[in-house]
Motif scaffolding. Structure first.
Motif, PDB file in Angstrom:
ATOM      1  N   THR A 193       0.674  23.322   9.402  1.00  0.00           N
ATOM      2  CA  THR A 193       0.140  23.916  10.628  1.00  0.00           C
ATOM      3  C   THR A 193      -0.293  22.793  11.565  1.00  0.00           C
ATOM      4  O   THR A 193      -0.333  21.615  11.168  1.00  0.00           O
ATOM      5  N   GLY A 194      -0.620  23.154  12.791  1.00  0.00           N
ATOM      6  CA  GLY A 194      -1.048  22.145  13.742  1.00  0.00           C
ATOM      7  C   GLY A 194      -2.280  21.393  13.281  1.00  0.00           C
ATOM      8  O   GLY A 194      -2.349  20.165  13.377  1.00  0.00           O
ATOM      9  N   TYR A 197      -1.471  19.121  10.405  1.00  0.00           N
ATOM     10  CA  TYR A 197      -0.722  17.983  10.927  1.00  0.00           C
ATOM     11  C   TYR A 197      -1.679  16.914  11.450  1.00  0.00           C
ATOM     12  O   TYR A 197      -1.464  15.717  11.250  1.00  0.00           O
ATOM     13  N   THR A 225       7.099  23.780  15.789  1.00  0.00           N
ATOM     14  CA  THR A 225       5.960  24.461  16.427  1.00  0.00           C
ATOM     15  C   THR A 225       4.632  23.811  16.070  1.00  0.00           C
ATOM     16  O   THR A 225       3.757  23.635  16.931  1.00  0.00           O
ATOM     17  N   CYS A 226       4.478  23.418  14.802  1.00  0.00           N
ATOM     18  CA  CYS A 226       3.206  22.828  14.375  1.00  0.00           C
ATOM     19  C   CYS A 226       2.957  21.466  15.017  1.00  0.00           C
ATOM     20  O   CYS A 226       1.815  20.988  15.070  1.00  0.00           O
ATOM     21  N   HIS A 227       4.006  20.818  15.535  1.00  0.00           N
ATOM     22  CA  HIS A 227       3.852  19.514  16.183  1.00  0.00           C
ATOM     23  C   HIS A 227       3.527  19.634  17.669  1.00  0.00           C
ATOM     24  O   HIS A 227       3.269  18.617  18.308  1.00  0.00           O
ATOM     25  N   THR A 229       1.366  22.074  19.172  1.00  0.00           N
ATOM     26  CA  THR A 229       0.199  22.865  19.552  1.00  0.00           C
ATOM     27  C   THR A 229      -0.656  22.060  20.530  1.00  0.00           C
ATOM     28  O   THR A 229      -0.535  20.830  20.625  1.00  0.00           O
TER      29      THR A 229
END
Length: 238
Positions: A193-194, A197, A225-227, A229
């Protein structure tokens, strides 16, 4: 055949995989506690049909035989089909897996390559490449096989697009540079997840490389997507 010589599809795939890695039949038979003759026959059958699953291999060969019968009115055996395919240089191989790319993806990647094709080793020494990867914990021996000619693995018709990973898996993250790398980091809950990460990748690892390299440091990750946010962007900007 005794019960210990009963081989299901899962074990067939493991045995074939070991031999394809270069292990000797004797060693593989000893590892799985199976008679040498049984492993030898399994390997010979795989080289003939290209199938590690006997049931799936018989179905595919039977389908080809039926198609030939419908087209020519002549009946041939599955063994003849396998022999003719092998004689023509066709072998059953797993299709190459790739991520489907849009036109925009291809344009952006081509532009990036053109912008960096003159970079020297000194330039690349300042770049840190980052990515995470998911590894499946389940067997893939039942994956669909295809018949193809040798040397044609990367033709479009022999590539299978795949967007999803199996549910039984674990995710790891790491960075690489020309002269260094981080250790593999196992993501805590199996999903990046962000916030994870930031907490498990950017702050404890990437920030240290940034401090060591200096102002020329370049950090490369992808557009997962998690990179992307807002919290990750704020962390990177800082």
């Amino acid at each position: 055949m005794s019960s210990r010589h009963h081989i299901d599809d899962f074990m067939r795939g493991r045995i074939i995989g070991k031999i394809e890695e270069g292990r000797k039949i004797t060693h593989v038979a000893r590892e799985f506690d199976i008679a040498h003759s049984v492993v030898s026959r399994l390997w010979k059958s795989f080289k003939t049909t290209g199938m590690c699953s006997r049931r799936h291999g018989e179905v595919v060969l039977e389908q080809v035989a039926n198609q030939f019968l419908a087209a020519s009115g002549k009946q041939i055996s599955r063994r003849t089909v396998a022999r003719r395919l092998r004689g023509g240089g066709l072998y059953a191989r797993r299709p190459v897996v790739c991520v489907p790319l849009t036109r925009q993806h291809r344009t952006a990647r081509l532009q990036w390559c053109r912008e960096h094709h003159n970079w020297t080793e000194k330039d690349w020494a300042c770049v840190l490449f980052s990515d995470e990867s998911r590894f499946s914990l389940s067997s893939d021996c039942r994956r669909q096989l295809i018949w193809r000619e040798s040397g044609t693995a990367y033709r479009p018709e022999n590539i299978q697009e795949k967007d999803r990973y199996p549910t039984c898996s674990t995710m790891v993250w790491a960075d690489i540079m020309i002269n260094g790398r981080t250790r593999l980091h196992v993501v805590a809950n199996g999903t990046m997840t962000g916030q994870l990460y930031i907490d498990e990748a950017l702050l404890p690892h990437v920030r240290l490389f940034r401090a060591a390299v200096g102002d020329k440091f370049v950090f490369m990750d992808d557009n997962a997507t998690c990179h992307r946010t807002l919290a990750v962007q704020d962390c990177l900007d800082s």
